[in-house]
Scaffold this active site. Structure first.
Site, PDB file in Angstrom:
ATOM      1  CG  ASP A   1      -1.974  -1.125   1.174  1.00 12.61           C
ATOM      2  OD1 ASP A   1      -1.933  -1.930   0.229  1.00 12.61           O
ATOM      3  OD2 ASP A   1      -2.787  -1.211   2.104  1.00 12.61           O
TER       4      ASP A   1
ATOM      5  CE  LYS B   1      -3.448  -4.351   1.260  1.00 11.11           C
ATOM      6  NZ  LYS B   1      -4.198  -3.611   2.264  1.00 11.11           N
TER       7      LYS B   1
ATOM      8  CB  CYS C   1      -2.191  -2.589   5.395  1.00 10.13           C
ATOM      9  SG  CYS C   1      -3.828  -1.826   5.250  1.00 10.13           S
TER      10      CYS C   1
HETATM   11  N1  TIU Z   1      -2.419   0.450   4.289  1.00 11.76           N
HETATM   12  C1  TIU Z   1      -2.968   0.645   5.473  1.00 11.76           C
HETATM   13  O1  TIU Z   1      -2.368   0.392   6.513  1.00 11.76           O
HETATM   14  N2  TIU Z   1      -4.227   1.216   5.480  1.00 11.76           N
HETATM   15  C2  TIU Z   1      -4.751   1.822   6.540  1.00 11.76           C
HETATM   16  O2  TIU Z   1      -5.953   1.851   6.689  1.00 11.76           O
HETATM   17  N3  TIU Z   1      -3.878   2.427   7.386  1.00 11.76           N
HETATM   18  C3  TIU Z   1      -4.215   3.196   8.438  1.00 11.76           C
HETATM   19  O3  TIU Z   1      -3.338   3.615   9.135  1.00 11.76           O
HETATM   20  N4  TIU Z   1      -5.495   3.465   8.679  1.00 11.76           N
END
Ligand code: TIU
Length: 227
Positions: A29, A134, A167
């Site tokens: 991500d 995802k 994540c």
């Molecule tokens: N990629 C990931 O960790 N998405 C999140 O929702 N991160 C947050 O810190 N909310």
């Protein structure tokens, strides 16, 4: 006896037996909305600098990983434009002024095809590198990641990306339950919250590597250099 091709990588709680032929780099991500000034993450009041410090180490690691000819997989958190895959609970969570699917500073928030949903230019996937879209926090939930790993004979993952406690942690736990050994690189994962960065990593390596190992990109790059 450790097989010839296995390299010992310095890690906590004890050295990681890195088997490059059966290991993939999984970059979680690294999306514009989480990392870029003016994105969704910053709009929520987060300090994107806490995540941006991971860009350079990831760039160096990715270059070394590609040079070694090993498999790299990228993930992006996001939903279908019709949001049919967005759980109603996730849609309303946070009670913010802006929620997933609303128009944010870089297009519709966490919707596939929007600018903010895409991966930052510094770490953009190369041709042939799988990108996993995802809908969840974990990269295995409702994706074809497990199938891709199986077809490539992957048994280990080097995991980087954001955020450490959300994540990255969720994916490492999912991978661990599926039988993968995960090495998480401290300098290549980031959280908006320093205390979560610290504890997110502590939790992974606790109790004799309960979910996985924690190491550094320098140690992996060094191991890649030894053939
Ligand atoms: N990629 C990931 O960790 N998405 C999140 O929702 N991160 C947050 O810190 N909310």
């Amino acid at each position: 006896m450790v097989p010839d091709k296995v390299k010992i990588v310095e890690a906590e709680p004890y050295p990681f037996e890195f088997d490059p032929e059966h290991c993939a780099l999984l970059i979680i991500d690294m999306q514009r909305d989480f990392l870029e000034p003016g994105g969704f993450g910053e709009m929520l009041g987060n300090d994107v600098g806490q995540l941006r410090r991971t860009i350079e180490p990831n760039k160096k690691l990715l270059a070394a990983w590609r040079a070694a000819g090993l498999l790299t997989i990228h993930t992006r958190e996001g939903h279908r434009p019709d949001m049919a895959d967005l759980p109603p609970a996730k849609r309303i969570r946070g009670r913010g002024k802006k929620n997933i699917g609303d128009v944010g500073p870089m297009g519709r928030i966490l919707i596939r095809g929007e600018k903010g949903h895409d991966i930052i230019p510094e770490l953009y996937p190369a041709k042939g590198e799988p990108v996993i879209d995802k809908p969840g926090k974990g990269a295995f939930h409702a994706t074809d990641l497990a199938t891709i790993l199986q077809y490539h004979g992957i048994r280990q993952l080097v995991v980087t990306g954001v955020t450490t406690e959300v994540c990255v942690n969720t994916t490492v736990r999912e991978a661990n339950d599926r039988g993968f050994d995960c090495l998480v690189l401290e300098d290549c994962v980031g959280s908006y919250f320093p205390e979560f960065q610290k504890m997110g990593l502590e939790m992974i390596k606790a109790q004799g590597a309960i979910f996985g190992w924690v190491g550094s990109s320098a140690a992996v790059i060094k191991a890649l250099g030894k053939s």
